[in-house]
Design a protein around this motif. Structure first.
Motif, PDB file in Angstrom:
ATOM      1  N   UNK A  38       0.837  -1.208   0.000  1.00 22.60           N
ATOM      2  CA  UNK A  38       0.000   0.000   0.000  1.00 22.60           C
ATOM      3  C   UNK A  38       0.871   1.258   0.000  1.00 22.60           C
ATOM      4  N   UNK A  39       1.940   1.227   0.781  1.00 24.41           N
ATOM      5  CA  UNK A  39       2.833   2.384   0.806  1.00 24.41           C
ATOM      6  C   UNK A  39       3.474   2.594  -0.566  1.00 24.41           C
ATOM      7  N   UNK A  40       3.875   1.506  -1.205  1.00 26.62           N
ATOM      8  CA  UNK A  40       4.508   1.604  -2.524  1.00 26.62           C
ATOM      9  C   UNK A  40       3.543   2.167  -3.557  1.00 26.62           C
ATOM     10  N   UNK A  41       2.308   1.682  -3.552  1.00 25.49           N
ATOM     11  CA  UNK A  41       1.330   2.174  -4.526  1.00 25.49           C
ATOM     12  C   UNK A  41       1.045   3.655  -4.302  1.00 25.49           C
ATOM     13  N   UNK A  42       0.925   4.050  -3.040  1.00 25.37           N
ATOM     14  CA  UNK A  42       0.690   5.460  -2.755  1.00 25.37           C
ATOM     15  C   UNK A  42       1.875   6.330  -3.121  1.00 25.37           C
ATOM     16  N   UNK A  43       3.077   5.864  -2.834  1.00 28.28           N
ATOM     17  CA  UNK A  43       4.284   6.621  -3.173  1.00 28.28           C
ATOM     18  C   UNK A  43       4.457   6.733  -4.679  1.00 28.28           C
ATOM     19  N   UNK A  44       4.207   5.629  -5.391  1.00 28.32           N
ATOM     20  CA  UNK A  44       4.316   5.655  -6.850  1.00 28.32           C
ATOM     21  C   UNK A  44       3.308   6.623  -7.451  1.00 28.32           C
ATOM     22  N   UNK A  45       2.109   6.652  -6.881  1.00 30.60           N
ATOM     23  CA  UNK A  45       1.089   7.583  -7.377  1.00 30.60           C
ATOM     24  C   UNK A  45       1.512   9.026  -7.134  1.00 30.60           C
ATOM     25  N   UNK A  46       2.094   9.296  -5.956  1.00 27.09           N
ATOM     26  CA  UNK A  46       2.567  10.652  -5.664  1.00 27.09           C
ATOM     27  C   UNK A  46       3.678  11.064  -6.628  1.00 27.09           C
ATOM     28  N   UNK A  47       4.635  10.170  -6.848  1.00 29.61           N
ATOM     29  CA  UNK A  47       5.743  10.489  -7.759  1.00 29.61           C
ATOM     30  C   UNK A  47       5.242  10.714  -9.175  1.00 29.61           C
ATOM     31  N   UNK A  48       4.265   9.903  -9.586  1.00 26.00           N
ATOM     32  CA  UNK A  48       3.751  10.004 -10.950  1.00 26.00           C
ATOM     33  C   UNK A  48       2.988  11.297 -11.173  1.00 26.00           C
ATOM     34  N   UNK A  49       2.222  11.705 -10.194  1.00 25.90           N
ATOM     35  CA  UNK A  49       1.425  12.924 -10.347  1.00 25.90           C
ATOM     36  C   UNK A  49       2.171  14.175  -9.905  1.00 25.90           C
ATOM     37  N   UNK A  50       3.346  13.981  -9.297  1.00 31.08           N
ATOM     38  CA  UNK A  50       4.109  15.119  -8.811  1.00 31.08           C
ATOM     39  C   UNK A  50       5.462  15.262  -9.455  1.00 31.08           C
ATOM     40  N   UNK A  51       6.541  14.912  -8.758  1.00 29.29           N
ATOM     41  CA  UNK A  51       7.894  15.187  -9.252  1.00 29.29           C
ATOM     42  C   UNK A  51       8.232  14.548 -10.592  1.00 29.29           C
ATOM     43  N   UNK A  52       7.681  13.371 -10.881  1.00 35.09           N
ATOM     44  CA  UNK A  52       8.068  12.661 -12.102  1.00 35.09           C
ATOM     45  C   UNK A  52       7.051  12.793 -13.229  1.00 35.09           C
ATOM     46  N   UNK A  53       6.046  13.638 -13.039  1.00 33.15           N
ATOM     47  CA  UNK A  53       5.007  13.754 -14.063  1.00 33.15           C
ATOM     48  C   UNK A  53       5.583  14.334 -15.342  1.00 33.15           C
ATOM     49  N   UNK A  54       5.226  13.683 -16.457  1.00 34.85           N
ATOM     50  CA  UNK A  54       5.694  14.153 -17.752  1.00 34.85           C
ATOM     51  C   UNK A  54       4.577  14.539 -18.695  1.00 34.85           C
ATOM     52  N   UNK A  55       3.361  14.034 -18.460  1.00 34.64           N
ATOM     53  CA  UNK A  55       2.226  14.356 -19.319  1.00 34.64           C
ATOM     54  C   UNK A  55       1.684  15.746 -18.989  1.00 34.64           C
ATOM     55  N   UNK A  56       1.046  16.364 -19.971  1.00 35.96           N
ATOM     56  CA  UNK A  56       0.523  17.716 -19.813  1.00 35.96           C
ATOM     57  C   UNK A  56      -0.671  17.725 -18.857  1.00 35.96           C
ATOM     58  N   UNK A  57      -0.917  18.831 -18.155  1.00 38.86           N
ATOM     59  CA  UNK A  57      -2.081  18.932 -17.263  1.00 38.86           C
ATOM     60  C   UNK A  57      -3.375  18.711 -18.031  1.00 38.86           C
ATOM     61  N   UNK A  58      -4.309  18.034 -17.411  1.00 32.69           N
ATOM     62  CA  UNK A  58      -5.587  17.769 -18.043  1.00 32.69           C
ATOM     63  C   UNK A  58      -5.661  16.461 -18.792  1.00 32.69           C
ATOM     64  N   UNK A  59      -4.551  15.816 -18.994  1.00 33.58           N
ATOM     65  CA  UNK A  59      -4.550  14.530 -19.685  1.00 33.58           C
ATOM     66  C   UNK A  59      -5.206  13.471 -18.807  1.00 33.58           C
TER      67      UNK A  59
END
Length: 395
Positions: free
Chosen positions: A151-172
């Motif tokens: 659960x911690x890994x899934x939550x951390x991965x989601x945070x990284x994906x939507x935050x520091x590591x996000x590469x897709x444009x907003x609204x996608x």
């Protein structure tokens, strides 16, 4: 025991499990109004043209690669008597961070791929090490800690994906990391089809297949032909006996979980480096849990795990043709679920049969001659009746 008899005992449980699962699945399909014969016909139909047939084969192989690695990661822990349910979280964390690092650099192809692989295995090992340290220092069950870490890994991965590591444009609607440069992609193996004179399919056969084969061979040699593998199996059978023999049981727990985490870190790389070149919200999930079923079906043997991965990959590929023919794709889930249930029961049946056979052989052995010191015959255990001997034979 002859080689043929050992092979028969090794194949008994998985073959019995598959037969029972097919029978139960057929009954369930009849109950929901699906003709089992029609479903089977659709599942084994690979197409009419050579290109369609090769493409179906590539789809199965590509799906089998991460399943094989997941099964290996689980099996390494199983050999030690550990239940590493945290493979799911380990590979998800490894993949998202490997994708982020891979997109942040631009190196020559071999170095780029190597860096991504190193990051993935390091993160997988680190995440698994948390489970090991909690177990040897605080006595926390690896089942509980690995579930919580998922659960911690899934939550951390989601945070990284939507935050520091996000590469897709907003609204996608689909969020991904930045794309890895082409130098970080693993070359495909489609050139083999040209060499063999076969149709070259539109899908790319993952080059990570070679890495998976090498990893499987290394794990098999490590577990069966080295002192480390012997200590690992001995500790799994009896930690107290292994400690009395000079084996550091606590250290073996840490080393085994680290090795399991290293292999788990590779699970997401076939799709990452062979197809997507990024990690996103639609990245393949659930491979860690499927790895448990594949490891059980393969009896924790790399060769058996390979066949189990191919079977589950075959079933996964069949879901799309079933939907096209208006047959519920849940048929695949039913078959996979019944296989998991049947393989657990079949393994237990095979273990008991093997133990009974070993005990019968011990009983039939001639009794030792009476001792010369005048002690009563039968006062101690018979020769060969070492405590835990039947358990070893059952394995």
């Amino acid at each position: 025991m002859s080689a043929l008899r050992r092979l028969g005992q090794a194949l008994l449980a998985p073959v019995l499990a598959i037969v029972v699962a097919l029978i139960i699945s057929a009954l369930v399909m009849l109950a929901i109004g699906v003709n089992p014969g029609d479903a089977l016909r659709v599942m084994v139909d690979f197409g009419e043209t050579p290109t369609q047939q090769i493409t179906a084969l590539v789809v199965i192989l590509n799906r089998a690669i991460p399943l094989f690695l997941a099964g290996l990661a689980v099996a390494i822990a199983f050999r030690m008597g550990l239940f590493n349910i945290g493979v799911e979280g380990q590979y998800r964390m490894a993949t998202v961070l490997a994708a982020g690092v891979g997109a942040a650099v631009n190196l020559p192809a071999p170095l780029h791929v190597t860096l991504i692989v190193v990051v993935a295995v390091a993160v997988g090992a680190l995440w698994a090490a948390i489970v090991a340290v909690l177990k040897v220092t605080r006595g926390v069950s690896e089942v509980i800690s690995s579930i919580m870490l998922n659960f911690i890994a899934l939550g951390t991965a989601s945070y990284l994906l939507t935050g520091p590591l996000r590469g897709s444009a907003p609204g996608k609607s689909i969020i991904t990391t930045k794309d890895i440069a082409e130098s970080g992609a693993m070359p495909s193996l489609n050139g083999l089809f040209d060499l063999l004179g076969l149709a070259n399919p539109p899908r790319q056969l993952y080059g990570f297949l070679v890495v998976a084969i090498v990893v499987g061979v290394l794990v098999a040699v490590l577990l069966q032909r080295t002192r480390f593998g012997y200590d690992l199996r001995a500790t799994g059978l009896s930690p107290s006996a292994a400690t009395a023999s000079g084996v550091d049981a606590r250290g073996m727990v840490v080393k085994t979980m680290l090795l399991s985490g290293v292999v788990a870190g590779l699970i997401g790389l076939p799709d990452l480096l062979g197809r997507d070149l990024n990690y996103g919200t639609e990245f393949t999930s659930g491979l860690g849990f499927l790895g448990i079923a594949v490891a059980l079906l393969g009896r924790n043997s790399p060769v058996g795990i390979a066949f189990g991965a191919l079977l589950f990959a075959f079933l996964d590929r069949a879901s799309v043709p079933l939907q096209i023919e208006q047959i519920p794709s849940s048929v695949v889930t039913i078959i996979q679920g019944t296989i998991v249930l049947a393989v657990v029961i079949a393994n237990e049946v095979a273990r008991r049969l093997t133990r009974r056979s070993a005990e019968s052989g011990t009983t039939a052995a001639p009794a030792p001659p009476p001792p010369d010191d005048g002690s009563p015959t039968g006062a101690g255990p018979a020769v060969g009746a070492v405590p835990g001997g039947s358990k070893e034979a059952g394995r």
